[in-house]
Design a protein around this motif. Structure first.
Motif, mmCIF file in Angstrom:
data_model
loop_
_atom_site.group_PDB
_atom_site.id
_atom_site.type_symbol
_atom_site.label_atom_id
_atom_site.label_comp_id
_atom_site.label_asym_id
_atom_site.label_seq_id
_atom_site.Cartn_x
_atom_site.Cartn_y
_atom_site.Cartn_z
ATOM 1 N N VAL A 190 103.679 -71.126 63.599
ATOM 2 C CA VAL A 190 103.780 -70.870 65.040
ATOM 3 C C VAL A 190 103.466 -72.152 65.808
ATOM 4 C CG1 VAL A 190 103.036 -69.401 66.948
ATOM 5 C CG2 VAL A 190 102.990 -68.524 64.604
ATOM 6 N N PRO A 191 104.473 -72.815 66.381
ATOM 7 C CA PRO A 191 104.212 -74.015 67.184
ATOM 8 C C PRO A 191 103.383 -73.684 68.423
ATOM 9 C CG PRO A 191 106.537 -73.839 66.597
ATOM 10 C CD PRO A 191 105.902 -72.533 66.255
ATOM 11 N N ALA A 192 102.694 -74.688 68.937
ATOM 12 C CA ALA A 192 101.881 -74.509 70.132
ATOM 13 C C ALA A 192 102.766 -74.220 71.347
ATOM 14 C CB ALA A 192 101.042 -75.754 70.391
ATOM 15 N N VAL A 193 102.236 -73.441 72.296
ATOM 16 C CA VAL A 193 102.926 -73.170 73.560
ATOM 17 C C VAL A 193 102.551 -74.294 74.531
ATOM 18 C CG1 VAL A 193 103.208 -71.560 75.465
ATOM 19 C CG2 VAL A 193 102.867 -70.699 73.143
ATOM 20 N N LEU A 194 103.513 -75.129 74.842
ATOM 21 C CA LEU A 194 103.248 -76.316 75.657
ATOM 22 C C LEU A 194 103.951 -76.269 77.006
ATOM 23 C CD1 LEU A 194 103.512 -78.972 72.804
ATOM 24 C CD2 LEU A 194 101.458 -77.883 73.708
ATOM 25 N N PHE A 195 104.677 -75.193 77.299
ATOM 26 C CA PHE A 195 105.265 -74.956 78.618
ATOM 27 C C PHE A 195 104.531 -73.787 79.262
ATOM 28 C CE2 PHE A 195 109.833 -76.829 78.849
ATOM 29 C CZ PHE A 195 109.347 -78.059 78.441
ATOM 30 N N PRO A 196 104.574 -73.682 80.583
ATOM 31 C CA PRO A 196 104.010 -72.494 81.236
ATOM 32 C C PRO A 196 104.625 -71.218 80.667
ATOM 33 C CG PRO A 196 104.504 -74.181 82.859
ATOM 34 C CD PRO A 196 105.062 -74.670 81.559
ATOM 35 N N GLY A 250 97.894 -77.877 73.016
ATOM 36 C CA GLY A 250 97.717 -76.501 72.564
ATOM 37 C C GLY A 250 97.349 -76.471 71.100
ATOM 38 N N SER A 251 97.422 -75.299 70.511
ATOM 39 C CA SER A 251 97.032 -75.105 69.123
ATOM 40 C C SER A 251 98.242 -74.687 68.297
ATOM 41 C CB SER A 251 95.936 -74.030 69.029
ATOM 42 O OG SER A 251 95.589 -73.779 67.681
ATOM 43 N N TYR A 252 98.511 -75.445 67.239
ATOM 44 C CA TYR A 252 99.575 -75.134 66.286
ATOM 45 C C TYR A 252 98.974 -74.248 65.202
ATOM 46 C CZ TYR A 252 103.843 -76.024 63.577
ATOM 47 O OH TYR A 252 105.029 -75.889 62.899
ATOM 48 N N ALA A 253 99.569 -73.098 64.959
ATOM 49 C CA ALA A 253 98.984 -72.116 64.044
ATOM 50 C C ALA A 253 99.842 -71.937 62.797
ATOM 51 C CB ALA A 253 98.818 -70.774 64.745
ATOM 52 N N VAL A 254 99.177 -71.838 61.647
ATOM 53 C CA VAL A 254 99.817 -71.506 60.376
ATOM 54 C C VAL A 254 99.015 -70.377 59.745
ATOM 55 C CG1 VAL A 254 100.499 -72.301 58.090
ATOM 56 C CG2 VAL A 254 100.648 -73.860 60.042
ATOM 57 N N ASN A 255 99.675 -69.261 59.468
ATOM 58 C CA ASN A 255 99.031 -68.102 58.850
ATOM 59 C C ASN A 255 99.786 -67.747 57.569
ATOM 60 O OD1 ASN A 255 97.271 -67.799 61.123
ATOM 61 N ND2 ASN A 255 98.939 -66.769 62.206
ATOM 62 N N THR A 256 99.069 -67.642 56.472
ATOM 63 C CA THR A 256 99.688 -67.326 55.187
ATOM 64 C C THR A 256 98.880 -66.253 54.480
ATOM 65 O OG1 THR A 256 100.451 -69.626 54.971
ATOM 66 C CG2 THR A 256 100.516 -68.268 53.002
ATOM 67 N N ASP A 257 99.594 -65.297 53.866
ATOM 68 C CA ASP A 257 98.961 -64.266 53.044
ATOM 69 C C ASP A 257 99.749 -64.129 51.749
ATOM 70 O OD1 ASP A 257 96.804 -62.965 54.813
ATOM 71 O OD2 ASP A 257 98.554 -62.950 56.119
#
Length: 517
Positions: free
Chosen positions: A435-441, A400-407
């Motif tokens: 935000v860690p990736a969603v790796l479970f259903p 999945g995709s690991y996301a980091v958002n900063t403002d």
């Protein structure tokens, strides 16, 4: 509750009304005025002009010819002296740095005031009045040195004796100086502390300035002056840019994308694909005058959007094992895993220990399976790949995709009420989402144990500055101060600082150091 509120208001009013000599980020210019013969020239007025804002600070030489101009904002200055019977003296090209105590001695020559002696300073000013050891990093170095994620705090490691690491979170400041304990530092932003204690007893920071918004910073790591009383380790003093009489601005976007990258040699030999990575860091800074020579502003915004590849490989119960069938469960080649019935446990007829029987066919009847266990089994994902040979381990994999958002937001306003009064205010805000990736259903993602980290940091600083000048030394009472304030040298100023973070309203009172009166 009412009592606590009254106490807070009382303490706040006391803080606002007292003279508070606290940590300062500004510079001081000092020196002596002499004539050509080396004789002292008392009583002359030394004018120090800020090149960018055209602000003029005046200091009067005392009976020994000494002058002092404290609380000068870091930047470029010129010094001028004119008095009847002597040539006008001008020194240009002076650059004062954060927390610097610079010395400029002035020699006046006999002649008409219309004549002028101009000196251009090419070398750094000698700072001989303090034993503190520190390093200043100016805006040019901040902008030109490579910075991963443009974290300005990473540059503290340029200072000799500083070791450790710097992270992106509020509690990621993990450095030490000259053998002191890590995380025992104080970070000052425009003179207001941005550090706060964490539940672990260490220090966290509430401001992450944009690289383009910083004028310079200074790390003081040894022989820290007494004015910095909140730390046993280093002091990091950061100064934001301030507006000038000219408008300035910049817009930027830094891009990293794995489509422009090459896979490494060893990954290619194993047949592994290049992992996806995308990062955009964008923003802008604008500064200028609201009212020329009076009111100036600086505003900045910086955003970061990062997406990177994340994956997991787990061992989960197989389809047969979910129904209690362990006939295909192996620990290796020809090494079956036998499941015993606990209710058949009995004493060994040989008189040594106990024995029990295996479930027939190595299958556990559904009626014998615990209801709680069957419900918990629902939160394990179904296997989606064969797994290892024989053991069937590592039979679940997902990416999945690991996301980091900063403002980051910053606004700074400085107003000159008069030559003797100034106001400065700044507000900083930072939102971080990790935000860690969603790796479970999706239906069982609650069992994954993902922790979505959301940091919300606010910091505000306000400085009210009053110039209290005594021509011949002595004492001066300023405003509603409860007593007279002794002036150490002519031209000293009475300064009040209030700062705090929105995380805890009591931080307002912890941020300033109120002397006993």
């Amino acid at each position: 509750m009412i009592f606590r509120t009254i106490m807070r208001l009382t303490c706040l009013l006391a803080l606002l009304s007292l003279s508070v000599f606290t940590q300062d980020f500004r510079a001081t210019l000092t020196g002596r005025v002499l004539d050509q013969s080396g004789a002292l020239v008392p009583g002359v007025t030394v004018q120090i002009r800020n090149i960018e804002t055209n602000e003029v600070v005046r200091a009067v030489a005392d009976s020994y010819g000494n002058y002092t101009a404290p609380f000068l904002r870091p930047g470029a200055y010129s010094v001028a002296v004119e008095t009847p019977g002597l040539k006008r003296f001008v020194r240009e090209g002076l650059v004062l740095q954060i927390g610097q105590v610079a010395r400029v001695d002035i020699t006046l020559e006999v002649g008409a005031v219309s004549d002028q002696v101009t000196v251009t300073a090419d070398a750094s000013l000698l700072e001989a009045s303090t034993s503190s050891i520190g390093k200043v990093v100016d805006n040019r170095r901040i902008l030109e040195l490579p910075l991963n994620t443009r974290n300005v705090y990473s540059l503290v490691t340029l200072t000799p004796g500083i070791t450790g690491s710097i992270g992106e979170r509020f509690d990621g400041m993990n450095w030490s100086a000259y053998g002191t304990r890590r995380r025992t530092m104080d970070i000052l932003i425009d003179g207001a502390t941005a550090s706060q204690p964490t539940v672990t007893g260490y220090s966290a920071v509430s401001v992450f300035p944009s690289v383009d918004a910083i004028q310079e910073f200074k790390v003081t790591g040894a022989n820290v002056p007494a004015e910095y009383g909140r730390t046993l380790g280093t002091v990091l003093n950061v100064v934001y840019k301030s507006g000038s009489n000219a408008f300035h601005g910049s817009v930027y976007n830094f891009l990293r994308n794995s489509v422009f990258d090459a896979n490494n040699f060893f990954a290619n030999t194993r047949g592994e694909d290049l992992k996806t990575f995308q990062r955009n860091q964008f923003g802008g800074v604008v500064s200028g005058p609201i009212r020329r020579n009076k009111t100036f502003f600086m505003g900045s915004y910086e955003g970061l959007r990062e997406r990177r590849f994340a994956s997991t490989t787990l061992s989960v119960p197989t389809t047969l094992e979910r129904d209690g069938d362990f006939s295909q469960t192996l620990a290796g080649a020809n090494r079956p895993v036998t499941i015993y019935d606990p209710f058949t446990t009995r004493a060994n007829s040989s008189g040594s220990g106990f024995v029990r029987d295996a479930f027939p066919g190595n299958k556990v009847p559904l009626a014998r399976m615990d209801a709680v266990g069957r419900n918990a089994l629902k939160y394990y994902p179904q296997s989606n790949q064969p797994g290892d040979a024989f053991t069937q381990k590592n039979n679940y994999s997902r990416s999945g995709s690991y996301a980091v958002n900063t403002d980051n937001y910053d606004i700074r306003i400085e107003h000159h009420l008069s030559d003797s009064q100034k106001l400065l205010g700044r507000y900083s805000k930072r939102n971080l989402e990790d935000v860690p990736a969603v790796l479970f259903p999706t239906d069982i993602t609650i069992a994954e144990g993902r922790i979505v980290n959301k940091d919300r940091n606010h910091h505000c600083g306000r400085r009210t500055q009053l110039y209290a000048v005594a021509q011949n030394g002595g004492h001066v009472a300023a405003g509603i101060l409860p007593h007279a304030v002794p002036l150490h040298q002519p031209g000293d100023r009475v300064s009040a600082l209030q700062s705090g973070t929105a995380q805890d309203d009591r931080q307002l009172l912890r941020s300033g150091h109120v002397p006993e009166v």
